[in-house]
Design an enzyme around this catalytic site. Structure first.
Site, PDB file in Angstrom:
ATOM      1  N   GLN A 151      -7.621  23.395 -65.932  1.00 27.75           N
ATOM      2  CA  GLN A 151      -8.170  22.049 -65.824  1.00 27.75           C
ATOM      3  C   GLN A 151      -8.188  21.629 -64.361  1.00 27.75           C
ATOM      4  O   GLN A 151      -7.226  21.860 -63.636  1.00 27.75           O
ATOM      5  CB  GLN A 151      -7.301  21.074 -66.637  1.00 27.75           C
ATOM      6  N   ASP A 152      -9.294  21.025 -63.923  1.00 23.56           N
ATOM      7  CA  ASP A 152      -9.391  20.431 -62.590  1.00 23.56           C
ATOM      8  C   ASP A 152      -9.454  18.925 -62.747  1.00 23.56           C
ATOM      9  O   ASP A 152     -10.126  18.421 -63.648  1.00 23.56           O
ATOM     10  CB  ASP A 152     -10.653  20.899 -61.862  1.00 23.56           C
ATOM     11  N   HIS A 184       5.377  11.784 -61.494  1.00 24.29           N
ATOM     12  CA  HIS A 184       4.823  12.146 -62.798  1.00 24.29           C
ATOM     13  C   HIS A 184       5.126  13.602 -63.155  1.00 24.29           C
ATOM     14  O   HIS A 184       5.270  14.448 -62.278  1.00 24.29           O
ATOM     15  CB  HIS A 184       3.304  11.971 -62.796  1.00 24.29           C
ATOM     16  N   ASP A 224       4.231   3.012 -63.128  1.00 28.16           N
ATOM     17  CA  ASP A 224       5.154   3.575 -62.153  1.00 28.16           C
ATOM     18  C   ASP A 224       6.277   2.601 -61.791  1.00 28.16           C
ATOM     19  O   ASP A 224       7.416   3.011 -61.587  1.00 28.16           O
ATOM     20  CB  ASP A 224       4.397   4.012 -60.899  1.00 28.16           C
ATOM     21  N   LYS A 226       0.706  22.780 -60.672  1.00 23.02           N
ATOM     22  CA  LYS A 226      -0.461  22.164 -60.037  1.00 23.02           C
ATOM     23  C   LYS A 226      -0.684  22.756 -58.657  1.00 23.02           C
ATOM     24  O   LYS A 226       0.271  23.127 -57.968  1.00 23.02           O
ATOM     25  CB  LYS A 226      -0.254  20.653 -59.879  1.00 23.02           C
ATOM     26  N   TYR A 269      -6.881  18.242 -57.869  1.00 23.09           N
ATOM     27  CA  TYR A 269      -5.890  19.256 -58.205  1.00 23.09           C
ATOM     28  C   TYR A 269      -6.271  20.072 -59.427  1.00 23.09           C
ATOM     29  O   TYR A 269      -7.011  19.648 -60.282  1.00 23.09           O
ATOM     30  CB  TYR A 269      -4.498  18.650 -58.365  1.00 23.09           C
TER      31      TYR A 269
END
Length: 193
Positions: A50-51, A66, A178, A76, A136
């Site tokens: 996955q990008d 995270h 956050d 990642k 990423y």
């Protein structure tokens, strides 16, 4: 591509900084942002599935810390296509010699550096400029039920955000997620080295 281990407390932690070769001339530049055979000799045989791309408008925005719990934990490979960030990797693997230690690497469109973050690490970044485009690769799919956060100012991890904040800021810009994340000791993080 040159790939160097990230050192935390005089110990290689499993994260790596990659510095690609940039081929440029008066027209612009070309750079390989990923080449599997460059990572394989150092034991990174990650199959990315996955990008992802995120855009952050304001300088001083903090995203993280995270991670995703197993079975959806993610490794990642992160980079910045526009702007600059201070990228943070936190070892969350109990029993690791670098458990609860963190490393900071400046990633920017200018320096073209990338940071490889293995499974079992938390990830955060602080924007050092406006208009940051962060890209990423991940080796596992996003799973909402396994999505977790650790409070950015967890005293046991003790990331030195104050020294990293740009423009004389004293507090980062945060999302509610956050700002209200649990401390590591109160979370259900269960990574083991």
């Amino acid at each position: 591509m040159e790939i160097k281990p990230v050192i935390i407390s005089n110990t290689a932690c499993g994260a790596f900084v990659a510095e690609p070769k940039v081929f440029g001339d008066s027209r612009g530049y070309f750079v390989e942002t990923y080449r599997e055979e460059a990572f394989a000799p150092i034991g990174i045989n990650t199959a990315f599935v996955q990008d992802n791309e995120s855009f952050t408008a304001a300088c001083g925005t903090l995203r993280g810390i995270h991670f995703q719990k197993d079975p959806w934990a993610q490794a990642k490979l992160v980079r910045v296509a526009h702007g600059a960030v201070m990228d943070i990797a936190v070892d969350l693997r109990r029993g690791s010699p670098t458990y609860m230690k963190w490393a900071a690497v400046e990633l920017s469109a200018e320096n073209k550096r990338m940071l490889y973050i293995p499974r079992g690490f938390g990830h955060a970044f602080l924007t050092l400029t406006d208009d940051v485009l962060f890209i990423y690769k991940a080796d596992n799919y996003y799973n909402r039920e396994c999505d977790r956060s650790i409070r950015y100012n967890d005293p046991d991890i003790n990331v030195a955000w104050t020294g990293l904040l740009p423009c004389g800021m004293t507090e980062p810009i945060l999302s509610d997620k956050d700002r209200n994340a649990p401390f590591l000791r109160d979370s259900d993080c269960d990574f083991v080295f």
